[in-house]
Design a protein around this motif. Structure first.
Motif, PDB file in Angstrom:
ATOM      1  N   SER A   1      42.453  15.974  41.591  1.00 24.68           N
ATOM      2  CA  SER A   1      41.273  15.648  40.780  1.00 24.68           C
ATOM      3  C   SER A   1      41.424  14.329  40.027  1.00 24.68           C
ATOM      4  O   SER A   1      40.571  13.986  39.207  1.00 24.68           O
ATOM      5  CB  SER A   1      40.999  16.778  39.774  1.00 24.68           C
ATOM      6  OG  SER A   1      42.121  17.021  38.957  1.00 24.68           O
TER       7      SER A   1
ATOM      8  N   ARG B   1      38.542  11.923  40.204  1.00 24.32           N
ATOM      9  CA  ARG B   1      37.374  12.415  39.470  1.00 24.32           C
ATOM     10  C   ARG B   1      37.437  11.924  38.030  1.00 24.32           C
ATOM     11  O   ARG B   1      36.414  11.517  37.448  1.00 24.32           O
ATOM     12  CB  ARG B   1      37.345  13.942  39.522  1.00 24.32           C
ATOM     13  CG  ARG B   1      36.136  14.586  38.846  1.00 24.32           C
ATOM     14  CD  ARG B   1      34.819  14.235  39.544  1.00 24.32           C
ATOM     15  NE  ARG B   1      33.732  15.047  39.046  1.00 24.32           N
ATOM     16  CZ  ARG B   1      33.246  16.111  39.686  1.00 24.32           C
ATOM     17  NH1 ARG B   1      33.788  16.490  40.849  1.00 24.32           N
ATOM     18  NH2 ARG B   1      32.248  16.794  39.184  1.00 24.32           N
TER      19      ARG B   1
ATOM     20  N   GLY C   1      29.913  15.598  47.363  1.00 26.97           N
ATOM     21  CA  GLY C   1      28.884  15.520  46.336  1.00 26.97           C
ATOM     22  C   GLY C   1      29.269  14.576  45.217  1.00 26.97           C
ATOM     23  O   GLY C   1      28.421  13.845  44.678  1.00 26.97           O
ATOM     24  N   ALA C   2      30.557  14.566  44.860  1.00 27.77           N
ATOM     25  CA  ALA C   2      31.026  13.663  43.806  1.00 27.77           C
ATOM     26  C   ALA C   2      30.892  12.206  44.239  1.00 27.77           C
ATOM     27  O   ALA C   2      30.567  11.327  43.428  1.00 27.77           O
ATOM     28  CB  ALA C   2      32.473  13.979  43.452  1.00 27.77           C
TER      29      ALA C   2
ATOM     30  N   CYS D   1      36.542  18.074  50.607  1.00 25.73           N
ATOM     31  CA  CYS D   1      35.679  19.256  50.632  1.00 25.73           C
ATOM     32  C   CYS D   1      34.246  18.861  50.268  1.00 25.73           C
ATOM     33  O   CYS D   1      33.963  17.716  49.897  1.00 25.73           O
ATOM     34  CB  CYS D   1      36.212  20.304  49.669  1.00 25.73           C
ATOM     35  SG  CYS D   1      36.169  19.818  47.936  1.00 25.73           S
ATOM     36  N   GLU D   2      33.359  19.824  50.348  1.00 26.82           N
ATOM     37  CA  GLU D   2      31.940  19.565  50.069  1.00 26.82           C
ATOM     38  C   GLU D   2      31.742  19.107  48.624  1.00 26.82           C
ATOM     39  O   GLU D   2      30.911  18.236  48.355  1.00 26.82           O
ATOM     40  CB  GLU D   2      31.122  20.822  50.349  1.00 26.82           C
ATOM     41  CG  GLU D   2      29.626  20.600  50.264  1.00 26.82           C
ATOM     42  CD  GLU D   2      28.831  21.813  50.711  1.00 26.82           C
ATOM     43  OE1 GLU D   2      27.585  21.758  50.633  1.00 26.82           O
ATOM     44  OE2 GLU D   2      29.454  22.811  51.120  1.00 26.82           O
ATOM     45  N   GLU D   3      32.506  19.682  47.703  1.00 24.18           N
ATOM     46  CA  GLU D   3      32.407  19.266  46.306  1.00 24.18           C
ATOM     47  C   GLU D   3      32.709  17.779  46.163  1.00 24.18           C
ATOM     48  O   GLU D   3      32.030  17.060  45.411  1.00 24.18           O
ATOM     49  CB  GLU D   3      33.380  20.066  45.442  1.00 24.18           C
ATOM     50  CG  GLU D   3      33.395  19.634  43.977  1.00 24.18           C
ATOM     51  CD  GLU D   3      34.568  20.217  43.194  1.00 24.18           C
ATOM     52  OE1 GLU D   3      34.683  19.898  41.990  1.00 24.18           O
ATOM     53  OE2 GLU D   3      35.363  20.978  43.772  1.00 24.18           O
ATOM     54  N   GLU D   4      33.710  17.311  46.888  1.00 29.63           N
ATOM     55  CA  GLU D   4      34.093  15.906  46.791  1.00 29.63           C
ATOM     56  C   GLU D   4      33.059  14.998  47.442  1.00 29.63           C
ATOM     57  O   GLU D   4      32.823  13.878  46.967  1.00 29.63           O
ATOM     58  CB  GLU D   4      35.473  15.720  47.415  1.00 29.63           C
ATOM     59  CG  GLU D   4      36.566  16.379  46.589  1.00 29.63           C
ATOM     60  CD  GLU D   4      37.903  16.370  47.286  1.00 29.63           C
ATOM     61  OE1 GLU D   4      38.864  15.807  46.720  1.00 29.63           O
ATOM     62  OE2 GLU D   4      38.004  16.935  48.393  1.00 29.63           O
TER      63      GLU D   4
ATOM     64  N   ARG E   1      37.953  16.433  43.200  1.00 29.71           N
ATOM     65  CA  ARG E   1      37.583  17.751  42.678  1.00 29.71           C
ATOM     66  C   ARG E   1      37.487  17.694  41.155  1.00 29.71           C
ATOM     67  O   ARG E   1      38.203  16.927  40.503  1.00 29.71           O
ATOM     68  CB  ARG E   1      38.626  18.793  43.076  1.00 29.71           C
ATOM     69  CG  ARG E   1      38.754  19.010  44.587  1.00 29.71           C
ATOM     70  CD  ARG E   1      39.943  19.896  44.877  1.00 29.71           C
ATOM     71  NE  ARG E   1      40.196  20.040  46.290  1.00 29.71           N
ATOM     72  CZ  ARG E   1      39.835  21.105  47.015  1.00 29.71           C
ATOM     73  NH1 ARG E   1      39.178  22.107  46.437  1.00 29.71           N
ATOM     74  NH2 ARG E   1      40.118  21.167  48.305  1.00 29.71           N
ATOM     75  N   ASP E   2      36.618  18.521  40.611  1.00 33.10           N
ATOM     76  CA  ASP E   2      36.513  18.583  39.150  1.00 33.10           C
ATOM     77  C   ASP E   2      37.826  19.081  38.555  1.00 33.10           C
ATOM     78  O   ASP E   2      38.281  18.586  37.518  1.00 33.10           O
ATOM     79  CB  ASP E   2      35.375  19.506  38.738  1.00 33.10           C
ATOM     80  CG  ASP E   2      35.282  19.653  37.230  1.00 33.10           C
ATOM     81  OD1 ASP E   2      34.983  18.653  36.555  1.00 33.10           O
ATOM     82  OD2 ASP E   2      35.526  20.767  36.731  1.00 33.10           O
TER      83      ASP E   2
END
Length: 300
Positions: free
Chosen positions: A152, A155, A178-179, A173-176, A140-141
Motif C-alpha cells: 500500500s 497509495r 480503481g485507485a 487487483c481491481e481495487e488498485e 491497496r488502501d
C-alpha cells in the motif's frame, strides 16, 4: 572500511568514506522487514548490497560515479511501530536533503519508500513526482490490516497528492485499478513494455520537473533477480531497466532514488553483486544527466 555501526561502506575497497558534505550521494541503509507477505530476507538486503559493492570497479563503463562522492550513512533504526519507523526514515532523509545532498535508500521492504517521501515533504519539498519500477502496483488502501504495508506504499504517495508514473507492473487487483483512475496514476505495464522490449517513453508534459525514482527489484524479471520475496515472471530486463531509468533522467531532474525488496539468497553471491552494481549504475546515470557543477554539489 566499516561505517559507524559495522556496516560496510559502499565501494569501500576502492574509496575512503568522505566527509558528508563532500558527497552528493548519501546511501541510507533501511533494513526494515515487517509486512512481507511471501518470501522473507529483505532486512538483510542493505548489508549484503554494501558488502558486495566492494567487488565493484569505480568505472561503470561510461564514467566514474564515485567522483561525485558516496557517503554511507548508519542504518536507520527500524525498531518500534511502523509509524515510528517511517518517522525515523523521514528524519534521516530530511537531514540529507537539508545538507543539499541526494538520498539513496536501500532496503528493506517497499513500505520504507513512504518514510523517504515523508522526509522530502518534511523538508518542504513538494513539487516532485514519483516514478516506480515494480511488479506490483502497491496501491491497496491497506493490506492485511496494515496501512504501512509494502502493498500500500504507493497509495500513501498518491494520497499525499504526489503524481505517480508506474513501469513494469504485472500484478494488481481491481481495487488498485480503481485507485489508478481515482488518483490519475500514469502507467506502462509489463505487457506494454516487455514483449516489444521498449527502451524509452515520454513522461506527460504536466509531470513534475523533479522526480524521485523508486525501484523494487521484483520489477526486474526473476531470471535476473530471483532474490526477492515476491517474484513475478514477465519482468523487465537488465538493460531495459537501466535504459528506462536513463530515459527519465534525460527528461527530468532526479532528486533521489531507492532500491528495495532485495532478499539475498545464501550461497548465491551473484545476485548480491548485481544489486550493488545496479545501484552504482543508477548513480552513474544520475551523474551523466546532471549539468556540470562545482564540487560543492548544491542541488538547488
Amino acid at each position: 572500511m566499516l561505517s559507524e555501526n559495522d556496516y560496510p561502506i559502499f565501494l569501500g575497497s576502492e574509496i575512503e568514506q568522505p566527509k558528508p558534505e563532500e558527497a552528493l550521494f548519501h546511501i541510507i541503509p533501511i533494513p526494515y522487514e515487517e509486512t512481507v507477505s511471501y518470501g522473507g530476507g529483505t532486512g538483510k538486503g542493505p548489508a549484503s548490497i554494501l558488502e558486495a559493492s566492494w567487488q565493484l570497479e569505480t568505472y561503470d563503463n561510461f564514467s566514474y560515479p564515485s567522483e561525485l562522492g558516496i557517503y554511507t550513512r548508519s542504518p536507520v533504526n527500524v525498531s518500534g511501530p511502523p509509524e515510528q519507523v517511517m518517522d525515523n526514515i523521514a528524519a534521516a532523509t530530511r537531514e540529507v536533503l537539508e545538507m543539499g545532498r541526494m538520498p539513496v535508500g536501500i532496503g528493506g521492504e517497499h513500505s520504507v519508500t513512504w518514510g523517504v517521501i515523508k522526509g522530502y515533504l518534511d523538508a518542504g519539498i513538494e513539487d516532485f513526482g514519483v516514478v516506480q519500477i515494480d511488479a506490483h502496483a502497491d496501491l491497496r488502501d491497506r493490506y492485511e490490516g496494515q496501512k504501512h504495508s509494502h502493498a500500500s506504499v504507493m497509495r500513501l504517495v498518491v494520497e499525499a497528492g504526489i503524481p505517480l508514473f508506474q513501469l513494469g507492473i504485472r500484478a494488481y487487483c481491481e481495487e488498485e485499478m480503481g485507485a489508478r483512475d481515482k488518483y490519475g496514476v500514469h502507467y506502462l505495464d509489463a505487457h506494454q513494455l516487455v514483449p516489444t522490449n521498449v527502451q524509452e517513453f515520454q513522461l506527460p508534459e504536466d509531470f513534475p520537473e523533479k522526480v524521485f525514482f523508486t525501484l523494487d527489484v521484483d520489477g526486474i524479471d526473476p531470471s535476473v533477480f530471483p532474490s526477492t520475496g515476491t517474484p513475478v515472471p514477465g519482468g523487465l530486463g537488465w538493460y531495459q531497466t537501466l535504459n528506462l531509468f536513463e530515459c527519465v533522467a534525460k527528461q527530468r531532474q532526479i532528486i533521489g532514488f531507492d532500491l528495495l525488496e532485495f532478499a539475498p539468497i545464501e550461497g548465491f553471491h551473484a545476485y548480491d553483486f548485481a544489486a550493488a552494481q545496479l545501484l552504482y549504475k543508477l548513480m552513474g546515470i544520475v551523474q551523466r544527466s546532471r549539468p556540470a557543477v562545482p564540487r560543492t554539489f548544491h542541488t538547488s
